[in-house]
Design a protein around this motif. Structure first.
Motif, PDB file in Angstrom:
ATOM      1  N   GLY A  44      -3.746 -14.345  -7.462  1.00  0.00           N
ATOM      2  CA  GLY A  44      -2.658 -13.509  -6.957  1.00  0.00           C
ATOM      3  C   GLY A  44      -2.793 -12.030  -7.254  1.00  0.00           C
ATOM      4  N   ILE A  45      -3.813 -11.645  -8.006  1.00  0.00           N
ATOM      5  CA  ILE A  45      -4.027 -10.234  -8.340  1.00  0.00           C
ATOM      6  C   ILE A  45      -5.434  -9.829  -7.912  1.00  0.00           C
ATOM      7  N   SER A  46      -5.524  -8.703  -7.242  1.00  0.00           N
ATOM      8  CA  SER A  46      -6.828  -8.213  -6.791  1.00  0.00           C
ATOM      9  C   SER A  46      -6.939  -6.721  -7.057  1.00  0.00           C
ATOM     10  N   LEU A  47      -8.179  -6.262  -7.126  1.00  0.00           N
ATOM     11  CA  LEU A  47      -8.453  -4.846  -7.302  1.00  0.00           C
ATOM     12  C   LEU A  47      -9.118  -4.311  -6.049  1.00  0.00           C
ATOM     13  N   PHE A  48      -8.695  -3.123  -5.629  1.00  0.00           N
ATOM     14  CA  PHE A  48      -9.404  -2.440  -4.555  1.00  0.00           C
ATOM     15  C   PHE A  48     -10.593  -1.723  -5.184  1.00  0.00           C
ATOM     16  N   VAL A  49     -11.791  -2.079  -4.736  1.00  0.00           N
ATOM     17  CA  VAL A  49     -13.001  -1.521  -5.359  1.00  0.00           C
ATOM     18  C   VAL A  49     -13.888  -0.819  -4.337  1.00  0.00           C
ATOM     19  N   GLY A  50     -13.298  -0.395  -3.232  1.00  0.00           N
ATOM     20  CA  GLY A  50     -14.070   0.341  -2.249  1.00  0.00           C
ATOM     21  C   GLY A  50     -14.614  -0.548  -1.154  1.00  0.00           C
ATOM     22  N   ASP A  51     -15.586  -0.027  -0.419  1.00  0.00           N
ATOM     23  CA  ASP A  51     -16.124  -0.686   0.758  1.00  0.00           C
ATOM     24  C   ASP A  51     -17.562  -0.224   0.936  1.00  0.00           C
ATOM     25  N   THR A  52     -18.311  -0.979   1.678  1.00  0.00           N
ATOM     26  CA  THR A  52     -19.704  -0.587   1.926  1.00  0.00           C
ATOM     27  C   THR A  52     -19.809   0.688   2.749  1.00  0.00           C
ATOM     28  N   LYS A  53     -18.716   1.078   3.409  1.00  0.00           N
ATOM     29  CA  LYS A  53     -18.744   2.260   4.272  1.00  0.00           C
ATOM     30  C   LYS A  53     -18.557   3.561   3.491  1.00  0.00           C
ATOM     31  N   TYR A  54     -18.152   3.460   2.241  1.00  0.00           N
ATOM     32  CA  TYR A  54     -17.935   4.662   1.436  1.00  0.00           C
ATOM     33  C   TYR A  54     -18.058   4.300  -0.036  1.00  0.00           C
ATOM     34  N   GLY A  88       4.105 -11.736  -4.754  1.00  0.00           N
ATOM     35  CA  GLY A  88       5.427 -11.286  -4.330  1.00  0.00           C
ATOM     36  C   GLY A  88       5.842  -9.979  -4.966  1.00  0.00           C
ATOM     37  N   LEU A  89       4.879  -9.246  -5.525  1.00  0.00           N
ATOM     38  CA  LEU A  89       5.186  -8.005  -6.230  1.00  0.00           C
ATOM     39  C   LEU A  89       4.647  -6.803  -5.476  1.00  0.00           C
ATOM     40  N   ARG A  90       5.517  -5.847  -5.222  1.00  0.00           N
ATOM     41  CA  ARG A  90       5.058  -4.568  -4.706  1.00  0.00           C
ATOM     42  C   ARG A  90       4.377  -3.790  -5.826  1.00  0.00           C
ATOM     43  N   GLY A  91       3.684  -2.745  -5.437  1.00  0.00           N
ATOM     44  CA  GLY A  91       3.035  -1.923  -6.454  1.00  0.00           C
ATOM     45  C   GLY A  91       4.028  -1.396  -7.461  1.00  0.00           C
ATOM     46  N   SER A  92       5.192  -0.964  -6.977  1.00  0.00           N
ATOM     47  CA  SER A  92       6.223  -0.427  -7.875  1.00  0.00           C
ATOM     48  C   SER A  92       6.788  -1.511  -8.790  1.00  0.00           C
ATOM     49  N   ASP A  93       6.879  -2.756  -8.302  1.00  0.00           N
ATOM     50  CA  ASP A  93       7.330  -3.863  -9.152  1.00  0.00           C
ATOM     51  C   ASP A  93       6.353  -4.085 -10.300  1.00  0.00           C
ATOM     52  N   LEU A  94       5.066  -4.101  -9.960  1.00  0.00           N
ATOM     53  CA  LEU A  94       4.046  -4.322 -10.975  1.00  0.00           C
ATOM     54  C   LEU A  94       4.056  -3.209 -12.017  1.00  0.00           C
ATOM     55  N   GLU A  95       4.207  -1.975 -11.569  1.00  0.00           N
ATOM     56  CA  GLU A  95       4.255  -0.849 -12.493  1.00  0.00           C
ATOM     57  C   GLU A  95       5.420  -1.001 -13.464  1.00  0.00           C
ATOM     58  N   ASN A  96       6.585  -1.380 -12.943  1.00  0.00           N
ATOM     59  CA  ASN A  96       7.772  -1.522 -13.794  1.00  0.00           C
ATOM     60  C   ASN A  96       7.616  -2.659 -14.801  1.00  0.00           C
ATOM     61  N   ILE A 135       1.018 -12.069 -16.126  1.00  0.00           N
ATOM     62  CA  ILE A 135       1.811 -11.896 -14.895  1.00  0.00           C
ATOM     63  C   ILE A 135       1.343 -12.883 -13.835  1.00  0.00           C
ATOM     64  N   SER A 136       0.031 -13.069 -13.735  1.00  0.00           N
ATOM     65  CA  SER A 136      -0.522 -14.019 -12.768  1.00  0.00           C
ATOM     66  C   SER A 136      -0.043 -15.437 -13.045  1.00  0.00           C
ATOM     67  N   ASN A 137       0.098 -15.774 -14.310  1.00  0.00           N
ATOM     68  CA  ASN A 137       0.489 -17.144 -14.682  1.00  0.00           C
ATOM     69  C   ASN A 137       1.984 -17.392 -14.581  1.00  0.00           C
ATOM     70  N   THR A 138       2.778 -16.337 -14.681  1.00  0.00           N
ATOM     71  CA  THR A 138       4.236 -16.521 -14.799  1.00  0.00           C
ATOM     72  C   THR A 138       5.023 -16.173 -13.544  1.00  0.00           C
ATOM     73  N   HIS A 139       4.446 -15.443 -12.616  1.00  0.00           N
ATOM     74  CA  HIS A 139       5.204 -15.058 -11.426  1.00  0.00           C
ATOM     75  C   HIS A 139       4.927 -16.011 -10.266  1.00  0.00           C
ATOM     76  N   CYS A 140       5.944 -16.194  -9.461  1.00  0.00           N
ATOM     77  CA  CYS A 140       5.840 -17.132  -8.348  1.00  0.00           C
ATOM     78  C   CYS A 140       4.736 -16.704  -7.391  1.00  0.00           C
ATOM     79  N   LYS A 141       4.075 -17.677  -6.834  1.00  0.00           N
ATOM     80  CA  LYS A 141       2.970 -17.408  -5.901  1.00  0.00           C
ATOM     81  C   LYS A 141       3.522 -17.326  -4.476  1.00  0.00           C
ATOM     82  N   LYS A 142       4.363 -16.358  -4.256  1.00  0.00           N
ATOM     83  CA  LYS A 142       4.955 -16.160  -2.935  1.00  0.00           C
ATOM     84  C   LYS A 142       4.481 -14.833  -2.391  1.00  0.00           C
ATOM     85  N   LYS A 143       3.664 -14.897  -1.370  1.00  0.00           N
ATOM     86  CA  LYS A 143       3.077 -13.679  -0.836  1.00  0.00           C
ATOM     87  C   LYS A 143       4.163 -12.749  -0.303  1.00  0.00           C
ATOM     88  N   LEU A 144       4.069 -11.494  -0.663  1.00  0.00           N
ATOM     89  CA  LEU A 144       5.019 -10.499  -0.206  1.00  0.00           C
ATOM     90  C   LEU A 144       4.659 -10.070   1.212  1.00  0.00           C
TER      91      LEU A 144
END
Length: 466
Positions: free
Chosen positions: A294-304, A319-327, A368-377
Protein backbone atom coordinates in the motif's frame (compact mmCIF):
# COMPACT_ATOMS: atom_id res chain seq x y z
CA UNK A 1 9.80 36.67 29.52
CA UNK A 2 7.13 37.29 26.86
CA UNK A 3 8.67 35.85 23.68
CA UNK A 4 5.97 33.95 21.77
CA UNK A 5 8.15 33.25 18.72
CA UNK A 6 11.01 31.84 20.77
CA UNK A 7 8.52 29.85 22.84
CA UNK A 8 7.02 28.31 19.71
CA UNK A 9 10.42 27.43 18.26
CA UNK A 10 11.62 25.86 21.49
CA UNK A 11 8.41 23.86 21.78
CA UNK A 12 9.07 22.47 18.29
CA UNK A 13 12.70 21.75 19.19
CA UNK A 14 11.68 19.98 22.40
CA UNK A 15 9.61 17.47 20.41
CA UNK A 16 12.88 16.07 19.02
CA UNK A 17 11.21 15.35 15.69
CA UNK A 18 13.18 13.59 13.00
CA UNK A 19 13.57 16.36 10.44
CA UNK A 20 13.00 15.57 6.80
CA UNK A 21 12.45 19.22 5.98
CA UNK A 22 14.55 22.28 5.27
CA UNK A 23 17.03 23.59 6.31
CA UNK A 24 19.72 21.10 5.37
CA UNK A 25 21.46 21.14 8.74
CA UNK A 26 18.44 19.28 10.23
CA UNK A 27 18.93 20.95 13.59
CA UNK A 28 22.44 19.52 13.88
CA UNK A 29 25.50 21.70 14.15
CA UNK A 30 28.86 21.52 12.42
CA UNK A 31 32.04 22.91 13.95
CA UNK A 32 29.96 24.26 16.88
CA UNK A 33 28.99 27.30 14.80
CA UNK A 34 26.03 27.97 17.10
CA UNK A 35 28.38 28.68 20.01
CA UNK A 36 30.18 31.31 17.93
CA UNK A 37 27.07 33.33 17.03
CA UNK A 38 27.42 36.08 19.66
CA UNK A 39 31.06 36.58 18.67
CA UNK A 40 30.62 36.61 14.88
CA UNK A 41 27.43 38.69 14.75
CA UNK A 42 29.22 41.89 13.76
CA UNK A 43 29.08 44.62 11.14
CA UNK A 44 31.52 46.09 8.60
CA UNK A 45 34.50 46.96 10.79
CA UNK A 46 38.23 46.61 10.30
CA UNK A 47 39.01 43.05 9.25
CA UNK A 48 35.44 41.87 8.54
CA UNK A 49 35.18 43.11 4.94
CA UNK A 50 31.98 44.34 3.21
CA UNK A 51 29.61 42.18 1.15
CA UNK A 52 28.79 45.20 -1.02
CA UNK A 53 32.48 45.84 -1.74
CA UNK A 54 34.31 42.61 -0.93
CA UNK A 55 38.08 42.86 -0.93
CA UNK A 56 39.10 40.83 2.11
CA UNK A 57 37.76 37.78 3.94
CA UNK A 58 34.33 37.79 2.25
CA UNK A 59 35.99 38.00 -1.15
CA UNK A 60 38.30 35.15 -0.18
CA UNK A 61 35.38 33.02 1.01
CA UNK A 62 33.36 33.65 -2.17
CA UNK A 63 36.38 32.73 -4.31
CA UNK A 64 36.75 29.49 -2.39
CA UNK A 65 33.09 28.62 -3.00
CA UNK A 66 33.56 29.43 -6.68
CA UNK A 67 36.54 27.08 -6.86
CA UNK A 68 34.61 24.30 -5.16
CA UNK A 69 31.76 24.56 -7.67
CA UNK A 70 34.08 25.17 -10.62
CA UNK A 71 32.48 28.47 -11.61
CA UNK A 72 33.95 31.77 -12.74
CA UNK A 73 32.55 33.82 -9.89
CA UNK A 74 30.33 33.36 -6.85
CA UNK A 75 28.25 35.89 -4.93
CA UNK A 76 26.82 35.27 -1.47
CA UNK A 77 23.17 36.12 -0.91
CA UNK A 78 21.91 36.75 2.61
CA UNK A 79 18.43 37.58 1.27
CA UNK A 80 17.97 34.02 0.10
CA UNK A 81 17.63 32.67 -3.40
CA UNK A 82 14.82 35.14 -3.98
CA UNK A 83 17.32 38.03 -4.07
CA UNK A 84 19.57 35.96 -6.31
CA UNK A 85 16.72 35.27 -8.73
CA UNK A 86 15.80 38.95 -8.83
CA UNK A 87 19.42 39.91 -9.55
CA UNK A 88 20.00 37.18 -12.14
CA UNK A 89 16.90 38.04 -14.15
CA UNK A 90 17.05 41.83 -13.95
CA UNK A 91 20.76 41.85 -14.82
CA UNK A 92 20.14 39.69 -17.90
CA UNK A 93 16.89 41.17 -19.20
CA UNK A 94 16.09 44.88 -19.32
CA UNK A 95 12.67 46.53 -18.87
CA UNK A 96 10.39 45.85 -21.83
CA UNK A 97 12.47 42.90 -23.04
CA UNK A 98 11.28 39.28 -23.13
CA UNK A 99 12.15 36.16 -21.18
CA UNK A 100 11.13 32.47 -21.36
CA UNK A 101 10.29 30.89 -18.00
CA UNK A 102 9.05 27.52 -16.83
CA UNK A 103 5.35 27.83 -16.05
CA UNK A 104 5.73 25.90 -12.76
CA UNK A 105 8.61 28.03 -11.51
CA UNK A 106 8.99 29.59 -8.08
CA UNK A 107 6.95 32.70 -7.34
CA UNK A 108 10.13 34.79 -7.07
CA UNK A 109 10.68 34.35 -10.80
CA UNK A 110 7.23 35.74 -11.57
CA UNK A 111 7.88 38.56 -9.12
CA UNK A 112 11.14 39.38 -10.90
CA UNK A 113 9.07 40.10 -14.02
CA UNK A 114 7.04 42.59 -12.01
CA UNK A 115 10.10 44.25 -10.52
CA UNK A 116 11.97 44.40 -13.82
CA UNK A 117 8.90 45.16 -15.97
CA UNK A 118 9.83 42.19 -18.15
CA UNK A 119 7.58 40.46 -20.68
CA UNK A 120 7.06 36.80 -19.85
CA UNK A 121 6.73 33.80 -22.17
CA UNK A 122 5.96 30.36 -20.76
CA UNK A 123 7.03 26.79 -21.40
CA UNK A 124 5.06 23.99 -19.76
CA UNK A 125 6.48 20.83 -18.14
CA UNK A 126 5.31 17.39 -19.15
CA UNK A 127 2.73 15.75 -16.93
CA UNK A 128 2.90 12.07 -15.97
CA UNK A 129 -0.78 11.16 -15.67
CA UNK A 130 0.02 7.66 -14.42
CA UNK A 131 1.90 8.99 -11.40
CA UNK A 132 0.07 12.33 -11.14
CA UNK A 133 3.28 14.32 -11.17
CA UNK A 134 4.92 17.07 -13.20
CA UNK A 135 8.07 15.99 -14.94
CA UNK A 136 10.48 17.59 -17.40
CA UNK A 137 10.90 20.50 -19.77
CA UNK A 138 11.45 19.34 -23.35
CA UNK A 139 14.60 20.88 -24.91
CA UNK A 140 12.99 20.61 -28.35
CA UNK A 141 10.14 22.85 -27.24
CA UNK A 142 12.64 25.42 -25.98
CA UNK A 143 14.35 25.28 -29.37
CA UNK A 144 11.04 25.82 -31.17
CA UNK A 145 10.10 28.80 -29.00
CA UNK A 146 13.50 30.46 -29.37
CA UNK A 147 13.43 29.87 -33.12
CA UNK A 148 10.04 31.59 -33.40
CA UNK A 149 10.70 34.45 -30.97
CA UNK A 150 14.07 36.09 -31.51
CA UNK A 151 13.26 38.77 -28.91
CA UNK A 152 13.69 36.45 -25.93
CA UNK A 153 16.88 37.37 -24.09
CA UNK A 154 17.10 34.63 -21.45
CA UNK A 155 15.61 31.30 -20.37
CA UNK A 156 14.88 30.32 -16.75
CA UNK A 157 14.68 26.65 -15.79
CA UNK A 158 14.05 25.05 -12.40
CA UNK A 159 16.49 22.20 -11.78
CA UNK A 160 15.90 19.94 -9.98
CA UNK A 161 12.21 20.31 -9.24
CA UNK A 162 10.85 20.43 -5.70
CA UNK A 163 10.19 16.69 -6.01
CA UNK A 164 13.63 15.92 -7.43
CA UNK A 165 12.84 15.56 -11.13
CA UNK A 166 15.63 16.71 -13.42
CA UNK A 167 15.23 17.86 -17.00
CA UNK A 168 18.07 17.29 -19.46
CA UNK A 169 19.87 20.44 -18.37
CA UNK A 170 22.96 19.80 -20.50
CA UNK A 171 20.91 19.62 -23.71
CA UNK A 172 18.85 22.62 -22.60
CA UNK A 173 22.06 24.61 -22.08
CA UNK A 174 23.27 23.62 -25.55
CA UNK A 175 19.96 24.65 -27.13
CA UNK A 176 19.84 28.01 -25.33
CA UNK A 177 23.44 28.79 -26.25
CA UNK A 178 22.86 27.79 -29.87
CA UNK A 179 20.43 30.70 -29.96
CA UNK A 180 22.95 32.92 -28.15
CA UNK A 181 20.71 33.39 -25.11
CA UNK A 182 21.48 33.28 -21.40
CA UNK A 183 20.42 30.24 -19.37
CA UNK A 184 19.50 31.01 -15.74
CA UNK A 185 18.94 27.96 -13.54
CA UNK A 186 17.01 28.08 -10.30
CA UNK A 187 18.99 25.33 -8.55
CA UNK A 188 17.44 26.09 -5.18
CA UNK A 189 17.13 22.38 -4.45
CA UNK A 190 20.40 21.28 -5.99
CA UNK A 191 23.36 22.77 -4.12
CA UNK A 192 24.38 19.22 -3.12
CA UNK A 193 24.52 17.78 -6.65
CA UNK A 194 28.11 18.85 -7.28
CA UNK A 195 29.35 16.66 -4.41
CA UNK A 196 28.46 13.19 -5.74
CA UNK A 197 28.63 11.44 -9.10
CA UNK A 198 25.74 9.26 -7.94
CA UNK A 199 23.44 12.27 -8.28
CA UNK A 200 22.27 14.12 -11.41
CA UNK A 201 24.75 16.48 -13.04
CA UNK A 202 24.85 19.94 -11.48
CA UNK A 203 23.79 22.98 -13.49
CA UNK A 204 27.31 24.31 -13.07
CA UNK A 205 28.84 21.26 -14.75
CA UNK A 206 26.10 21.29 -17.41
CA UNK A 207 27.11 24.77 -18.55
CA UNK A 208 24.32 27.05 -17.35
CA UNK A 209 25.29 30.75 -17.36
CA UNK A 210 23.89 31.82 -13.97
CA UNK A 211 23.01 29.36 -11.23
CA UNK A 212 21.12 30.42 -8.10
CA UNK A 213 21.27 28.01 -5.16
CA UNK A 214 19.52 27.81 -1.81
CA UNK A 215 22.54 26.41 0.00
CA UNK A 216 20.48 26.25 3.18
CA UNK A 217 17.93 23.86 1.66
CA UNK A 218 20.22 20.87 1.06
CA UNK A 219 23.54 21.69 2.77
CA UNK A 220 24.30 22.59 6.42
CA UNK A 221 24.07 26.38 6.23
CA UNK A 222 21.48 28.58 7.90
CA UNK A 223 18.10 29.51 6.44
CA UNK A 224 18.23 32.37 3.94
CA UNK A 225 21.89 31.76 3.04
CA UNK A 226 22.28 31.27 -0.71
CA UNK A 227 24.76 31.60 -3.55
CA UNK A 228 24.73 32.94 -7.11
CA UNK A 229 27.26 31.39 -9.47
CA UNK A 230 28.48 32.95 -12.73
CA UNK A 231 29.52 30.30 -15.21
CA UNK A 232 30.20 32.02 -18.55
CA UNK A 233 31.34 35.23 -20.21
CA UNK A 234 27.79 35.81 -21.48
CA UNK A 235 27.02 37.31 -18.07
CA UNK A 236 27.62 40.98 -17.33
CA UNK A 237 29.34 40.56 -13.95
CA UNK A 238 29.30 44.24 -13.14
CA UNK A 239 25.56 44.56 -13.71
CA UNK A 240 24.88 41.34 -11.80
CA UNK A 241 26.93 42.61 -8.85
CA UNK A 242 25.04 45.91 -8.97
CA UNK A 243 21.71 44.06 -8.86
CA UNK A 244 22.91 41.74 -6.09
CA UNK A 245 23.77 44.80 -4.03
CA UNK A 246 20.40 46.38 -4.80
CA UNK A 247 18.37 43.38 -3.64
CA UNK A 248 20.36 42.68 -0.46
CA UNK A 249 20.32 44.33 2.91
CA UNK A 250 22.93 47.00 3.58
CA UNK A 251 23.37 45.23 6.92
CA UNK A 252 24.15 41.72 5.70
CA UNK A 253 24.25 38.98 8.28
CA UNK A 254 27.74 37.75 9.08
CA UNK A 255 26.10 34.75 10.72
CA UNK A 256 24.58 33.70 7.40
CA UNK A 257 27.76 34.38 5.43
CA UNK A 258 29.77 32.44 8.01
CA UNK A 259 27.40 29.51 7.70
CA UNK A 260 28.05 29.44 3.94
CA UNK A 261 31.78 29.56 4.59
CA UNK A 262 31.52 26.71 7.07
CA UNK A 263 29.20 24.60 4.89
CA UNK A 264 31.72 24.73 2.05
CA UNK A 265 34.58 23.72 4.33
CA UNK A 266 32.50 20.88 5.76
CA UNK A 267 31.52 19.52 2.34
CA UNK A 268 35.02 19.33 0.90
CA UNK A 269 36.45 17.76 4.05
CA UNK A 270 33.92 15.51 5.80
CA UNK A 271 30.62 16.15 4.04
CA UNK A 272 31.40 14.62 0.66
CA UNK A 273 32.14 11.21 2.17
CA UNK A 274 29.18 11.49 4.50
CA UNK A 275 26.91 12.24 1.54
CA UNK A 276 27.99 8.97 -0.10
CA UNK A 277 26.96 7.10 3.04
CA UNK A 278 23.60 8.89 3.13
CA UNK A 279 22.95 7.94 -0.50
CA UNK A 280 23.60 4.31 0.42
CA UNK A 281 21.18 4.63 3.34
CA UNK A 282 18.56 5.93 0.91
CA UNK A 283 19.10 2.94 -1.39
CA UNK A 284 18.59 0.56 1.54
CA UNK A 285 15.48 2.46 2.62
CA UNK A 286 14.02 2.40 -0.90
CA UNK A 287 14.59 -1.35 -1.19
CA UNK A 288 12.80 -2.04 2.09
CA UNK A 289 9.85 0.27 1.37
CA UNK A 290 9.36 -1.47 -1.98
CA UNK A 291 8.16 -4.51 -0.03
CA UNK A 292 5.53 -2.62 1.97
CA UNK A 293 1.90 -3.13 1.02
CA UNK A 294 0.00 0.00 0.00
CA UNK A 295 3.00 2.35 0.09
CA UNK A 296 5.15 3.25 -2.89
CA UNK A 297 7.94 5.67 -3.68
CA UNK A 298 8.20 7.75 -6.82
CA UNK A 299 11.74 7.12 -8.04
CA UNK A 300 11.71 8.69 -11.47
CA UNK A 301 11.39 7.22 -14.94
CA UNK A 302 13.62 6.02 -17.74
CA UNK A 303 12.77 9.21 -19.64
CA UNK A 304 14.48 11.48 -17.11
CA UNK A 305 16.77 11.41 -14.11
CA UNK A 306 15.84 11.83 -10.48
CA UNK A 307 17.48 13.20 -7.34
CA UNK A 308 17.15 10.34 -4.85
CA UNK A 309 17.58 12.66 -1.84
CA UNK A 310 13.93 13.59 -2.41
CA UNK A 311 11.85 10.73 -0.98
CA UNK A 312 8.43 11.05 -2.59
CA UNK A 313 5.93 8.81 -0.78
CA UNK A 314 2.51 7.69 -2.01
CA UNK A 315 0.02 5.96 0.31
CA UNK A 316 -3.19 6.38 -1.68
CA UNK A 317 -3.50 2.55 -1.84
CA UNK A 318 -4.11 2.74 1.90
CA UNK A 319 -6.77 5.41 1.48
CA UNK A 320 -4.38 8.16 2.57
CA UNK A 321 -3.75 11.40 0.76
CA UNK A 322 -0.30 12.88 0.92
CA UNK A 323 -1.50 15.37 3.53
CA UNK A 324 -3.01 12.53 5.62
CA UNK A 325 0.29 10.67 5.61
CA UNK A 326 2.20 13.81 6.57
CA UNK A 327 -0.12 14.44 9.52
CA UNK A 328 0.09 10.84 10.75
CA UNK A 329 3.87 10.84 10.63
CA UNK A 330 3.96 14.11 12.56
CA UNK A 331 1.39 13.33 15.23
CA UNK A 332 2.03 9.64 15.82
CA UNK A 333 5.71 9.15 15.02
CA UNK A 334 7.40 12.54 15.58
CA UNK A 335 8.57 12.67 11.98
CA UNK A 336 8.29 16.05 10.27
CA UNK A 337 8.23 16.05 6.46
CA UNK A 338 8.84 18.92 4.06
CA UNK A 339 5.43 19.07 2.39
CA UNK A 340 2.52 17.10 1.01
CA UNK A 341 -0.13 17.36 -1.66
CA UNK A 342 -3.12 15.32 -2.76
CA UNK A 343 -1.02 12.33 -3.82
CA UNK A 344 2.41 12.57 -2.24
CA UNK A 345 4.33 13.40 0.92
CA UNK A 346 7.89 14.62 0.54
CA UNK A 347 10.78 13.72 2.83
CA UNK A 348 13.88 15.78 2.05
CA UNK A 349 17.14 14.06 2.97
CA UNK A 350 20.42 15.92 3.32
CA UNK A 351 24.00 15.14 4.19
CA UNK A 352 23.07 15.74 7.84
CA UNK A 353 20.45 13.00 8.07
CA UNK A 354 21.49 9.68 9.61
CA UNK A 355 20.76 6.00 9.08
CA UNK A 356 18.74 6.15 12.30
CA UNK A 357 16.53 8.87 10.76
CA UNK A 358 15.76 6.75 7.70
CA UNK A 359 15.24 3.62 9.81
CA UNK A 360 12.68 5.47 11.91
CA UNK A 361 10.84 6.64 8.79
CA UNK A 362 10.83 3.10 7.40
CA UNK A 363 9.48 1.60 10.63
CA UNK A 364 6.76 4.26 10.74
CA UNK A 365 5.72 3.52 7.16
CA UNK A 366 5.78 -0.21 7.90
CA UNK A 367 3.49 0.31 10.88
CA UNK A 368 1.15 2.51 8.83
CA UNK A 369 1.08 -0.15 6.12
CA UNK A 370 0.09 -2.80 8.66
CA UNK A 371 -2.53 -0.78 10.54
CA UNK A 372 -4.43 1.24 7.94
CA UNK A 373 -7.26 -0.15 5.88
CA UNK A 374 -6.37 -1.30 2.39
CA UNK A 375 -8.94 0.88 0.67
CA UNK A 376 -7.61 2.61 -2.39
CA UNK A 377 -8.23 6.34 -2.37
CA UNK A 378 -10.10 7.38 -5.47
CA UNK A 379 -9.18 10.91 -6.43
CA UNK A 380 -11.04 12.54 -9.25
CA UNK A 381 -8.60 14.61 -11.23
CA UNK A 382 -8.51 16.17 -14.63
CA UNK A 383 -5.04 17.52 -15.13
CA UNK A 384 -4.43 19.33 -18.35
CA UNK A 385 -2.91 22.59 -19.41
CA UNK A 386 -4.99 25.35 -20.87
CA UNK A 387 -3.00 28.19 -22.34
CA UNK A 388 -4.75 31.43 -21.42
CA UNK A 389 -4.74 34.53 -23.57
CA UNK A 390 -2.51 37.27 -22.23
CA UNK A 391 -4.31 40.61 -22.20
CA UNK A 392 -1.62 42.67 -20.46
CA UNK A 393 1.79 41.88 -18.97
CA UNK A 394 2.13 40.53 -15.43
CA UNK A 395 3.76 43.72 -14.19
CA UNK A 396 0.93 45.81 -15.62
CA UNK A 397 -1.75 43.65 -13.97
CA UNK A 398 0.12 43.76 -10.67
CA UNK A 399 -0.23 47.53 -10.46
CA UNK A 400 -3.95 47.66 -11.28
CA UNK A 401 -6.71 47.91 -8.70
CA UNK A 402 -8.39 44.59 -8.01
CA UNK A 403 -11.48 43.03 -6.49
CA UNK A 404 -12.83 39.54 -5.78
CA UNK A 405 -15.60 38.17 -7.96
CA UNK A 406 -17.64 34.96 -8.07
CA UNK A 407 -16.27 32.48 -10.60
CA UNK A 408 -19.27 32.56 -12.93
CA UNK A 409 -19.31 36.36 -12.91
CA UNK A 410 -15.58 36.51 -13.67
CA UNK A 411 -15.81 35.00 -17.16
CA UNK A 412 -14.14 37.35 -19.61
CA UNK A 413 -12.43 39.35 -16.86
CA UNK A 414 -8.68 39.80 -16.40
CA UNK A 415 -6.98 37.98 -13.54
CA UNK A 416 -5.03 40.11 -11.08
CA UNK A 417 -3.51 37.21 -9.15
CA UNK A 418 -2.25 33.69 -9.77
CA UNK A 419 -4.63 30.74 -9.61
CA UNK A 420 -2.58 27.67 -8.79
CA UNK A 421 -4.09 24.20 -8.18
CA UNK A 422 -1.84 21.88 -6.22
CA UNK A 423 -1.21 19.40 -7.67
CA UNK A 424 0.06 19.93 -10.26
CA UNK A 425 1.38 23.29 -9.01
CA UNK A 426 1.21 25.12 -12.34
CA UNK A 427 -0.70 28.41 -12.57
CA UNK A 428 -3.94 27.93 -14.47
CA UNK A 429 -3.95 31.70 -14.77
CA UNK A 430 -1.33 34.36 -14.17
CA UNK A 431 -2.00 38.08 -13.60
CA UNK A 432 -2.93 39.81 -16.84
CA UNK A 433 -4.50 36.73 -18.44
CA UNK A 434 -8.16 36.43 -19.47
CA UNK A 435 -10.47 34.21 -17.45
CA UNK A 436 -12.27 32.38 -20.27
CA UNK A 437 -15.27 30.12 -19.75
CA UNK A 438 -13.06 27.05 -20.31
CA UNK A 439 -10.64 28.23 -17.64
CA UNK A 440 -13.42 28.93 -15.13
CA UNK A 441 -14.89 25.45 -15.77
CA UNK A 442 -11.43 23.98 -15.37
CA UNK A 443 -11.02 25.70 -12.00
CA UNK A 444 -14.39 24.28 -10.92
CA UNK A 445 -13.16 20.77 -11.72
CA UNK A 446 -10.25 21.25 -9.36
CA UNK A 447 -12.65 22.51 -6.68
CA UNK A 448 -14.94 19.48 -7.18
CA UNK A 449 -11.89 17.19 -6.91
CA UNK A 450 -11.08 18.84 -3.56
CA UNK A 451 -7.71 19.99 -4.85
CA UNK A 452 -6.18 22.92 -2.99
CA UNK A 453 -6.19 26.10 -5.08
CA UNK A 454 -3.95 29.01 -4.22
CA UNK A 455 -5.28 32.41 -5.25
CA UNK A 456 -8.96 31.85 -4.51
CA UNK A 457 -10.77 33.45 -1.60
CA UNK A 458 -13.92 31.52 -0.63
CA UNK A 459 -14.06 30.31 -4.25
CA UNK A 460 -13.88 33.88 -5.48
CA UNK A 461 -11.21 35.00 -7.93
CA UNK A 462 -9.23 38.24 -7.91
CA UNK A 463 -9.80 40.31 -11.06
CA UNK A 464 -8.76 43.72 -12.27
CA UNK A 465 -11.26 46.33 -11.16
CA UNK A 466 -11.86 48.22 -14.39
Amino acid sequence: MNTPLIKGLLEYSDKKNVRFHMPGHKGRTIYDLAKLIPDIDVTEVEGTDNLHNPKGVINESQKRASNIYGTRKTFYSVNGTTAGIYAAITSSVKPGEEILIQRNCHKSIYNALVIGRIKGNFIYPKYDSKNNILTIIDPNEINDILSENKNIKAVVITYPSYLGICSDIKTIADVVHKHDKILIVDEAHGSHLEFSNKLPISAESAGADIIVQSTHKTLPSYTQSSMVHVNSDRVDNDRLFKMMSMFQSTSPSYILMSSLDMAMDYMINEGKNRLEKVLNYIDEFTYKVDNLEGISLFVGDTKYIFDKTKIVINATELGLRGSDLENILRKEYNIELEMSDLFYALAMVSVMNTKKDLDKLYLALKDISNTHCKKKLKIKEDIKFLQPTKYIEIYEAFNENSKFENLDDAIGEIASDYIIPYPPGVPVVAPGEILSKDIINHIKKFIDADIEILGLNNNKVSIIDK
